[in-house]
Enzyme design. Sequence first.
Site, PDB file in Angstrom:
ATOM      1  N   CYS A   9      20.713  47.541  52.038  1.00 33.42           N
ATOM      2  CA  CYS A   9      19.934  47.412  53.276  1.00 33.42           C
ATOM      3  C   CYS A   9      20.078  45.978  53.774  1.00 33.42           C
ATOM      4  O   CYS A   9      19.126  45.347  54.193  1.00 33.42           O
ATOM      5  CB  CYS A   9      18.480  47.808  53.080  1.00 33.42           C
ATOM      6  SG  CYS A   9      17.663  46.943  51.750  1.00 33.42           S
ATOM      7  N   ALA A  54      15.471  52.453  40.966  1.00 31.73           N
ATOM      8  CA  ALA A  54      14.044  52.381  41.324  1.00 31.73           C
ATOM      9  C   ALA A  54      13.857  51.794  42.729  1.00 31.73           C
ATOM     10  O   ALA A  54      14.650  50.951  43.131  1.00 31.73           O
ATOM     11  CB  ALA A  54      13.317  51.510  40.307  1.00 31.73           C
ATOM     12  N   PRO A  55      12.870  52.230  43.494  1.00 31.98           N
ATOM     13  CA  PRO A  55      11.783  53.133  43.098  1.00 31.98           C
ATOM     14  C   PRO A  55      12.080  54.619  43.182  1.00 31.98           C
ATOM     15  O   PRO A  55      11.197  55.427  42.950  1.00 31.98           O
ATOM     16  CB  PRO A  55      10.681  52.755  44.087  1.00 31.98           C
ATOM     17  CG  PRO A  55      11.410  52.297  45.309  1.00 31.98           C
ATOM     18  CD  PRO A  55      12.657  51.626  44.811  1.00 31.98           C
ATOM     19  N   GLY A  56      13.298  55.023  43.532  1.00 31.67           N
ATOM     20  CA  GLY A  56      13.670  56.403  43.285  1.00 31.67           C
ATOM     21  C   GLY A  56      13.771  57.342  44.473  1.00 31.67           C
ATOM     22  O   GLY A  56      13.988  58.537  44.281  1.00 31.67           O
TER      23      GLY A  56
HETATM   24  C1  LIG Z   1      17.741  48.323  46.448  1.00 35.92           C
HETATM   25  S1  LIG Z   1      16.846  48.653  45.023  1.00 35.92           S
HETATM   26  C2  LIG Z   1      17.220  50.346  44.722  1.00 35.92           C
HETATM   27  C3  LIG Z   1      16.487  51.305  45.601  1.00 35.92           C
HETATM   28  C4  LIG Z   1      16.644  52.721  45.144  1.00 35.92           C
HETATM   29  N1  LIG Z   1      18.057  53.102  45.099  1.00 35.92           N
HETATM   30  C5  LIG Z   1      15.898  53.706  46.041  1.00 35.92           C
HETATM   31  O1  LIG Z   1      16.501  54.303  46.929  1.00 35.92           O
HETATM   32  O2  LIG Z   1      14.698  53.882  45.855  1.00 35.92           O
HETATM   33  C6  LIG Z   1      17.767  47.855  43.810  1.00 35.92           C
HETATM   34  C7  LIG Z   1      17.290  48.064  42.414  1.00 35.92           C
HETATM   35  O3  LIG Z   1      18.279  47.547  41.524  1.00 35.92           O
HETATM   36  C8  LIG Z   1      17.634  47.126  40.353  1.00 35.92           C
HETATM   37  N2  LIG Z   1      18.591  46.290  39.583  1.00 35.92           N
HETATM   38  C9  LIG Z   1      18.941  45.002  39.789  1.00 35.92           C
HETATM   39  N3  LIG Z   1      19.859  44.620  38.896  1.00 35.92           N
HETATM   40  C10 LIG Z   1      20.126  45.687  38.106  1.00 35.92           C
HETATM   41  C11 LIG Z   1      20.985  45.922  36.999  1.00 35.92           C
HETATM   42  N4  LIG Z   1      21.786  44.956  36.528  1.00 35.92           N
HETATM   43  N5  LIG Z   1      20.993  47.147  36.425  1.00 35.92           N
HETATM   44  C12 LIG Z   1      20.177  48.134  36.901  1.00 35.92           C
HETATM   45  N6  LIG Z   1      19.348  47.955  37.939  1.00 35.92           N
HETATM   46  C13 LIG Z   1      19.309  46.758  38.538  1.00 35.92           C
HETATM   47  C14 LIG Z   1      16.402  46.419  40.866  1.00 35.92           C
HETATM   48  O4  LIG Z   1      15.409  46.339  39.870  1.00 35.92           O
HETATM   49  C15 LIG Z   1      16.005  47.334  42.034  1.00 35.92           C
HETATM   50  O5  LIG Z   1      15.034  48.254  41.621  1.00 35.92           O
END
Ligand SMILES: C[S@@+](CC[C@H](N)C(=O)[O-])C[C@H]1O[C@@H](n2cnc3c(N)ncnc32)[C@H](O)[C@@H]1O
Length: 466
Positions: free
Chosen positions: A359, A236-238
Amino acid sequence: MALYAAAAAVLAGVESRQGSIKGLVYASRFQNVKQLYALVCETQRYSAVLDAVIASAGLLRAEKKLRPHLAKVLVYELLLGRGFRGGAGRWKPLLNRHQARLKAELARLKVHRGVSRNEDLLEVGCRPGLASQVPRFVRVNTLKTCSDNVIDYFKRQGFSYQGRASSLEDLRALKGKCFLLDPLLSELLVFPAQTDLHDHPLYLAGHLILQDKASCLPALLLDPPPGSHVIDACAAPGNKTSHLAALLKNQGKIFAFDLDAKRLASMATLLARTGVSCCQLAEEDFLAVSPSDQRYRQVQYILLDPSCSGSGMVTRQLEEPGAGAPSKERLQALAGFQQRALCHALTFPSLQRLVYSTCSLCQEENEDVVRDALQQSAGTFRLAPVLPSWPHRGLSTFPGAEHCLRASPETTLTGGFFIAVLERAEVPSSVSQAETSAPEHIPSAAPKRKKRRCKAAAAPSAPPRT
Ligand SMILES: C[S@@+](CC[C@H](N)C(=O)[O-])C[C@H]1O[C@@H](n2cnc3c(N)ncnc32)[C@H](O)[C@@H]1O
């Protein structure tokens, strides 16, 4: 709530560390989020200057009912902003009474510092610098349209298309209503830095994704062919999930995980808007997803873009210029999670290729995490050499680290980013060679692009003429 009261409340929240500007602006429920966000960021940027002017003008001593945060916002508007556009109500006559004194104190400060422009009063670290010059990158969503259609649409709106850029210099020189095709990525359009397309009909219709160039690289470098099974571990957010779906042409399967229900809800909206139909969303801890679960037996590709300090984010650099590096404790906690997630991902039995991205600019979250995971994999995985022409490489902290990519406003005219592509060094016997070959080029990054129209089936209903 009125604009200035809302801005003062957000400023107070930021100072008492209740959250980030963005988080508090959204939580304020003020209707015009953009207006509030911009006002708070600007007031915050000039905070030290405003404190000095307010103190030397004796404003708070003279006006006991005026709270310090509200005073800061009002004085920002009066001296540095656009005047009282938000309707200052009863505070307006009060501020007007002090206007001459406040202006004189600002002028005195400039003389004292030997500068002539307001901007020059900012500490060097508080100037937005190169972060504010990162262009507006726009990814064309090939599930709904194609670059040619989008280019035509913008041309009809009075934008001037300058063709494919040949260097970063072309991107740097962009001005006004001109736009380009990125020199490296075929589905990426580039507009001048301050172009705001959040209300653009093509964005609202899911034909465009407003995504920084560096953040487009993970999906492109993972490069899953249509039909394959992919895990997006922290999804998320995808934005990257929708990119993966576009590369898969919606054929195959994406298992997308995230822990955060709210972010997953906005992700579901994004996926619907962008026409993604091959993705299964799950509110699940990726660390608890079992690699031996039969549902994932065909997963050959994993994208791991875990939570990180965000120290490379351009919005953060603009919002909190001069903000220091994350604390040692926070970095340790983040790096611990990132490392566990990467090592866990590498245990999926059919995995062939994995992209790890953050990032963040911190070595602890980047090269160190990759080095430790490679060591633990004991030769089963290695770094794939990718994009040899990319100018900014991983820090040379271990042999092969130069295969990793870094990005920054200074070197690549993007947000700060880190990417490592890991590939299996040996093919597990359960998976045939034919199934596993993974190209190392960026499929849509060929230097020349044939002028072709969208296929009728893939084309969206033509965007409305303007
Ligand atoms: C950097 S963001 C991802 C951005 C996404 N890849 C995008 O391009 O839109 C990191 C995400 O990892 C999630 N997250 C953190 N710990 C996690 C876990 N143990 N398992 C799955 N998701 C996790 C957070 O809620 C957050 O939404």
